[in-house]
Scaffold this active site. Structure first.
Site, PDB file in Angstrom:
ATOM      1  N   HIS A  17       0.849  -1.204   0.000  1.00 27.03           N
ATOM      2  CA  HIS A  17       0.000   0.000   0.000  1.00 27.03           C
ATOM      3  C   HIS A  17       0.882   1.251   0.000  1.00 27.03           C
ATOM      4  O   HIS A  17       0.631   2.194  -0.733  1.00 27.03           O
ATOM      5  CB  HIS A  17      -0.875   0.069   1.263  1.00 27.03           C
ATOM      6  CG  HIS A  17      -1.928  -0.993   1.375  1.00 27.03           C
ATOM      7  ND1 HIS A  17      -2.133  -1.711   2.518  1.00 27.03           N
ATOM      8  CD2 HIS A  17      -2.866  -1.438   0.501  1.00 27.03           C
ATOM      9  CE1 HIS A  17      -3.146  -2.550   2.364  1.00 27.03           C
ATOM     10  NE2 HIS A  17      -3.605  -2.409   1.138  1.00 27.03           N
ATOM     11  N   LYS A  41     -16.173  -7.257   6.327  1.00 29.87           N
ATOM     12  CA  LYS A  41     -14.915  -7.744   6.882  1.00 29.87           C
ATOM     13  C   LYS A  41     -14.894  -7.585   8.399  1.00 29.87           C
ATOM     14  O   LYS A  41     -15.503  -6.675   8.948  1.00 29.87           O
ATOM     15  CB  LYS A  41     -13.743  -6.961   6.279  1.00 29.87           C
ATOM     16  CG  LYS A  41     -13.507  -7.286   4.809  1.00 29.87           C
ATOM     17  CD  LYS A  41     -12.225  -6.627   4.305  1.00 29.87           C
ATOM     18  CE  LYS A  41     -12.013  -6.887   2.809  1.00 29.87           C
ATOM     19  NZ  LYS A  41     -10.854  -6.141   2.270  1.00 29.87           N
ATOM     20  N   ARG A  90      -2.624  -5.850  -8.377  1.00 30.73           N
ATOM     21  CA  ARG A  90      -1.684  -6.954  -8.184  1.00 30.73           C
ATOM     22  C   ARG A  90      -1.894  -8.012  -9.262  1.00 30.73           C
ATOM     23  O   ARG A  90      -2.854  -7.928 -10.030  1.00 30.73           O
ATOM     24  CB  ARG A  90      -1.899  -7.589  -6.800  1.00 30.73           C
ATOM     25  CG  ARG A  90      -1.392  -6.729  -5.677  1.00 30.73           C
ATOM     26  CD  ARG A  90      -1.944  -7.146  -4.346  1.00 30.73           C
ATOM     27  NE  ARG A  90      -3.381  -6.892  -4.275  1.00 30.73           N
ATOM     28  CZ  ARG A  90      -4.097  -6.953  -3.179  1.00 30.73           C
ATOM     29  NH1 ARG A  90      -3.529  -7.293  -2.042  1.00 30.73           N
ATOM     30  NH2 ARG A  90      -5.385  -6.702  -3.187  1.00 30.73           N
ATOM     31  N   SER A 128      -3.047  -7.517   2.975  1.00 31.78           N
ATOM     32  CA  SER A 128      -3.166  -7.370   4.427  1.00 31.78           C
ATOM     33  C   SER A 128      -3.508  -8.718   5.056  1.00 31.78           C
ATOM     34  O   SER A 128      -2.983  -9.069   6.119  1.00 31.78           O
ATOM     35  CB  SER A 128      -4.256  -6.363   4.786  1.00 31.78           C
ATOM     36  OG  SER A 128      -3.909  -5.081   4.344  1.00 31.78           O
TER      37      SER A 128
HETATM   38  P1  ADP Z   1      -5.982  -5.868   0.866  1.00 32.31           P
HETATM   39  O1  ADP Z   1      -6.860  -6.015   2.070  1.00 32.31           O
HETATM   40  O2  ADP Z   1      -6.311  -6.789  -0.262  1.00 32.31           O
HETATM   41  O3  ADP Z   1      -4.521  -5.846   1.161  1.00 32.31           O
HETATM   42  P2  ADP Z   1      -7.118  -3.185   0.492  1.00 32.31           P
HETATM   43  O4  ADP Z   1      -8.569  -3.347   0.359  1.00 32.31           O
HETATM   44  O5  ADP Z   1      -6.671  -2.511   1.723  1.00 32.31           O
HETATM   45  O6  ADP Z   1      -6.271  -4.488   0.287  1.00 32.31           O
HETATM   46  O7  ADP Z   1      -6.481  -2.494  -0.794  1.00 32.31           O
HETATM   47  C1  ADP Z   1      -6.636  -1.185  -1.183  1.00 32.31           C
HETATM   48  C2  ADP Z   1      -6.021  -1.036  -2.548  1.00 32.31           C
HETATM   49  O8  ADP Z   1      -4.626  -1.319  -2.498  1.00 32.31           O
HETATM   50  C3  ADP Z   1      -6.572  -1.943  -3.644  1.00 32.31           C
HETATM   51  O9  ADP Z   1      -6.571  -1.219  -4.851  1.00 32.31           O
HETATM   52  C4  ADP Z   1      -5.558  -3.046  -3.719  1.00 32.31           C
HETATM   53  O10 ADP Z   1      -5.551  -3.638  -4.998  1.00 32.31           O
HETATM   54  C5  ADP Z   1      -4.292  -2.276  -3.465  1.00 32.31           C
HETATM   55  N1  ADP Z   1      -3.225  -3.118  -2.932  1.00 32.31           N
HETATM   56  C6  ADP Z   1      -3.309  -3.944  -1.867  1.00 32.31           C
HETATM   57  N2  ADP Z   1      -2.134  -4.576  -1.666  1.00 32.31           N
HETATM   58  C7  ADP Z   1      -1.286  -4.126  -2.632  1.00 32.31           C
HETATM   59  C8  ADP Z   1       0.069  -4.423  -2.977  1.00 32.31           C
HETATM   60  N3  ADP Z   1       0.759  -5.326  -2.303  1.00 32.31           N
HETATM   61  N4  ADP Z   1       0.618  -3.767  -4.028  1.00 32.31           N
HETATM   62  C9  ADP Z   1      -0.114  -2.881  -4.729  1.00 32.31           C
HETATM   63  N5  ADP Z   1      -1.407  -2.573  -4.478  1.00 32.31           N
HETATM   64  C10 ADP Z   1      -1.983  -3.187  -3.435  1.00 32.31           C
END
Ligand code: ADP
Length: 167
Positions: A17, A41, A90, A128
């Site tokens: 992120h 969630k 991703r 996450s």
């Molecule tokens: P997650 O719970 O899947 O980690 P979130 O809902 O918090 O993710 O993700 C917010 C945004 O950040 C989404 O657009 C997701 O695709 C992107 N994102 C999450 N992890 C990564 C990563 N490792 N690299 C790039 N973008 C990411």
């Protein structure tokens, strides 16, 4: 002024992120990282805690603001005067879902577009939920979480393991 919104659950904010935040902050005049309420969630950190953790790791980025919202994203963007949503993409897994969300958001608010930044290779498979899984084991987390929040994360993991209440 070009304002972009980076929405997500950020439970907690990972190095993947943060990489998207740093790159988007260079492209736009202002980036609002918005923790969105997601009723589906069961989060490890409360909304307020997630906001604080993001603030901790973005303190050196003056054009990054951190917020939270339970509004519809398209409406939230409108209220902030933003016409761009930034998303990280991703390998494979994100595409279908993100494509659908981008179309829906554009339908609700035709002024709103979604821009995708491809994840860097080292973060391609990081989420996450994966980091939360690893938290149960004795793994070095420095490749996965920003250094400043590793103590907060470990503390929460141990509280959960002791069966204590999350805040
Ligand atoms: P997650 O719970 O899947 O980690 P979130 O809902 O918090 O993710 O993700 C917010 C945004 O950040 C989404 O657009 C997701 O695709 C992107 N994102 C999450 N992890 C990564 C990563 N490792 N690299 C790039 N973008 C990411």
């Amino acid at each position: 002024m070009k304002i972009a919104i980076y929405p997500g659950s950020f439970d907690p904010v990972t190095s993947g992120h943060l990489n998207i935040i740093q790159r988007a902050a260079k492209i736009f005049d202002k980036l609002i990282v918005c923790v969105m309420v997601n009723a589906g969630k069961n989060p490890m950190f409360t909304l307020e805690e997630r906001v604080e953790l993001i603030r901790k790791v973005t303190g050196d980025l003056p054009n990054v603001e951190v917020d939270s919202s339970s509004e519809l994203l398209a409406e939230y963007a409108r209220s902030k005067g933003s016409c761009v949503i930034v998303k990280g993409l991703r390998a494979g897994s994100d595409f279908e879902n993100e494509f659908q969300m981008a179309m829906i958001n554009h339908k609700i608010n035709p002024d709103l577009d979604t821009m995708f930044l491809t994840a860097e290779h080292q973060y391609m498979y990081m989420s996450s939920s994966m980091v939360k899984e690893l938290g149960s084991y004795d793994v070095d987390l420095s490749d996965f979480l920003p250094e400043q929040i590793i103590p907060d994360f470990k503390k929460r993991v141990s509280t959960i393991h002791q069966g204590g209440n999350r805040k």
